[in-house]
Design a protein around this motif. Structure first.
Motif, PDB file in Angstrom:
ATOM      1  N   ASN A 231       0.829  -1.204   0.000  1.00 34.19           N
ATOM      2  CA  ASN A 231       0.000   0.000   0.000  1.00 34.19           C
ATOM      3  C   ASN A 231       0.863   1.253   0.000  1.00 34.19           C
ATOM      4  O   ASN A 231       0.498   2.277  -0.591  1.00 34.19           O
ATOM      5  N   PHE A 235       0.632   4.399  -2.548  1.00 35.67           N
ATOM      6  CA  PHE A 235       0.539   5.760  -2.040  1.00 35.67           C
ATOM      7  C   PHE A 235       1.719   6.598  -2.525  1.00 35.67           C
ATOM      8  O   PHE A 235       1.559   7.773  -2.873  1.00 35.67           O
ATOM      9  N   ILE A 314      -5.512   1.734  -7.947  1.00 35.51           N
ATOM     10  CA  ILE A 314      -5.789   2.273  -6.620  1.00 35.51           C
ATOM     11  C   ILE A 314      -5.014   3.566  -6.365  1.00 35.51           C
ATOM     12  O   ILE A 314      -5.402   4.395  -5.542  1.00 35.51           O
ATOM     13  N   THR A 315      -3.926   3.771  -7.120  1.00 35.95           N
ATOM     14  CA  THR A 315      -3.133   4.990  -6.993  1.00 35.95           C
ATOM     15  C   THR A 315      -3.977   6.221  -7.288  1.00 35.95           C
ATOM     16  O   THR A 315      -3.845   7.257  -6.629  1.00 35.95           O
ATOM     17  N   THR A 317      -7.113   6.594  -6.759  1.00 35.26           N
ATOM     18  CA  THR A 317      -7.998   6.835  -5.613  1.00 35.26           C
ATOM     19  C   THR A 317      -7.273   7.635  -4.534  1.00 35.26           C
ATOM     20  O   THR A 317      -7.814   8.600  -3.972  1.00 35.26           O
ATOM     21  N   PHE A 318      -6.037   7.243  -4.238  1.00 32.50           N
ATOM     22  CA  PHE A 318      -5.234   7.997  -3.277  1.00 32.50           C
ATOM     23  C   PHE A 318      -5.034   9.436  -3.753  1.00 32.50           C
ATOM     24  O   PHE A 318      -5.119  10.393  -2.969  1.00 32.50           O
ATOM     25  N   CYS A 321      -7.938  11.899  -3.252  1.00 36.50           N
ATOM     26  CA  CYS A 321      -8.049  12.340  -1.858  1.00 36.50           C
ATOM     27  C   CYS A 321      -7.101  13.492  -1.559  1.00 36.50           C
ATOM     28  O   CYS A 321      -7.394  14.358  -0.717  1.00 36.50           O
ATOM     29  N   SER A 372      -9.540   2.920   6.881  1.00 34.43           N
ATOM     30  CA  SER A 372      -8.829   2.267   5.798  1.00 34.43           C
ATOM     31  C   SER A 372      -7.729   3.195   5.287  1.00 34.43           C
ATOM     32  O   SER A 372      -7.632   4.361   5.670  1.00 34.43           O
ATOM     33  N   GLN A 374      -7.381   4.521   2.293  1.00 36.09           N
ATOM     34  CA  GLN A 374      -7.951   5.657   1.566  1.00 36.09           C
ATOM     35  C   GLN A 374      -8.600   6.655   2.508  1.00 36.09           C
ATOM     36  O   GLN A 374      -8.467   7.879   2.338  1.00 36.09           O
ATOM     37  N   GLN A 375      -9.338   6.171   3.506  1.00 35.01           N
ATOM     38  CA  GLN A 375      -9.988   7.060   4.456  1.00 35.01           C
ATOM     39  C   GLN A 375      -8.966   7.849   5.286  1.00 35.01           C
ATOM     40  O   GLN A 375      -9.174   9.019   5.599  1.00 35.01           O
TER      41      GLN A 375
END
Length: 417
Positions: A231, A235, A314-315, A317-318, A321, A372, A374-375
């Motif tokens: 992860n 990130f 998923i990158t 998504t980070f 944020c 999580s 992301q959160q």
């Protein structure tokens, strides 16, 4: 007063250096996987953090209108930084952490680079600063290609390779500056009075830097501890690529803004001149921030697919944020140089302290609530965005209420420290 050429040269150097470094990050991620990239990113963050603090921020004294005085400051801070490096490495060995000696070596190279850049900035040698940035990252890229494609230095980590390149380049630059500076200032003598005269940097800016480091490094450092190396790699890709424009603008326009503001503060009509410089830069930065938000949200997912592949989705998504925080940092980081120009270090420190407290609370909340990955990133980014708005407002107030503590000759008024 505002020199467009300086801004263009500085911007081109940072742009070129960062673009090459992007290719390095992409190569590490694609060839080594998210685990290797996560470890590399964390090591670089820790090393940069240590390097920033190595000379207790006295390297900022190298920014001076007088070349002779700037060179004297440069030699003093090099002596202090190397002494601190020796102490740091000895303590690392004595505490049983010899495997982390490379972090200290990277910190030393990073510190020498920053001190050299501050000195060259005083001489308006923006072209040389730009050449250094591009050359170091280009050498890293070439060695990485040899490492991954040809098995060169097969048992060596990318961070070790990057550390060696930075240290060699930093020492070469310092030697060049020393050779040139000695021809201009043959009467240099080491004096402890330098540290007394410039104590405001350690007294105010060092604590501010410590607090500000919570924003810059904390999430990168804790991420692999909380969510694992994989992860952390995802990130790292989001943060490195997303933070690129922030770093680009902060390093290039921030340095030129500081130099132009310093000149404006010594102008005959200092108040009007400084406000004019501030408004010009603020408007340009606001426009760049808006362009960044629109362009990055649209293009970032495509860049991830091209550079890393769809398995890295998923990158994106980070990154989404982090967008609000990055956009506001584009404004705040260059404009915050006004605190240094006007010598309102108390205001800067109080703001950085507020930032550290708010962000540490955000991290503690994320950990306590077991959010999580992301959160946790979103919580940190929203908290950071809030304090960035406060910081921008403080720069506006500083200019409106400005009273430059600088004489017509550019000498600091020590009664203000």
């Amino acid at each position: 007063m505002i020199r467009a050429r300086d801004s263009i040269v500085s911007l081109a150097g940072v742009l070129g250096g960062q673009l090459v470094f992007f290719l390095c990050v992409a190569l590490i991620g694609r060839e080594g996987g998210p685990d290797v990239l996560g470890k590399f990113n964390t090591s670089v963050a820790v090393g940069m953090f240590a390097g920033t603090l190595l000379a207790l921020r006295f390297e900022l004294a190298c920014v001076d209108d007088d070349p002779v005085r700037a060179f004297g400051s440069y030699l003093h801070v090099l002596a202090l930084g190397f002494s601190m490096f020796v102490v740091l490495e000895v303590m690392t060995v004595l505490c049983g952490y010899a495997t982390y000696l490379s972090l200290g070596i990277f910190a030393l190279g990073y510190f020498i680079q920053q001190a050299s850049n501050f000195y060259l900035n005083s001489l308006r040698r923006y072209g040389l600063i730009s050449l250094y940035r591009i050359a170091v990252n280009l050498a890293f890229l070439l060695l990485l290609l040899a490492h991954f494609q040809l098995g060169f230095l097969n048992d060596t980590s990318p961070f070790t390779i990057y550390t060696a390149i930075n240290l060699v380049a930093a020492i070469a630059t310092a030697a060049m500056i020393a050779a040139q500076g000695n021809r201009q200032s043959r009467s240099f003598a080491f004096s402890p009075l330098f540290f007394v005269t410039n104590r405001r940097f350690a007294k105010f800016i060092l604590p501010s830097t410590l607090c500000g480091s919570v924003l810059t490094y904390s999430l990168t450092i804790v991420f692999p501890l909380w969510f694992g190396a994989t992860n952390a790699g995802y990130f790292a890709a989001a943060y490195r690529f997303g933070f690129f424009p922030v770093s680009l603008i902060g390093q290039s326009l921030g340095g030129v803004f500081r130099r132009d503001s310093l000149s404006a503060a010594t102008h005959r009509d200092a108040t009007a001149s400084l406000k004019s410089v501030y408004v010009t830069y603020a408007r340009a930065l606001a426009a760049l921030s808006l362009i960044y938000v629109a362009g990055s949200l649209l293009l970032f997912p495509f860049f991830v697919d091209i550079l890393f592949g769809r398995q890295w989705s998923i990158t994106a998504t980070f990154f989404r944020c982090l967008v609000p925080l990055f956009a506001l940092q584009i404004l705040y980081i260059p404009l915050s140089q006004i605190f240094l120009v006007l010598k309102v270090q108390r205001t800067d420190f109080l703001f950085q302290l507020l930032t550290a407290v708010v962000l540490l609370v955000a991290l503690a909340t994320a950990k306590t609530a077991a959010l999580s990955a992301q959160q946790s990133v979103l919580t940190f980014a929203l908290a950071g965005s809030g304090v960035m708005l406060i910081g921008i407002a403080l720069t506006v107030r500083a200019v409106r209420n400005q009273s430059p503590a600088i004489s017509r000759t550019g000498q600091p008024d020590l009664s203000q420290t």
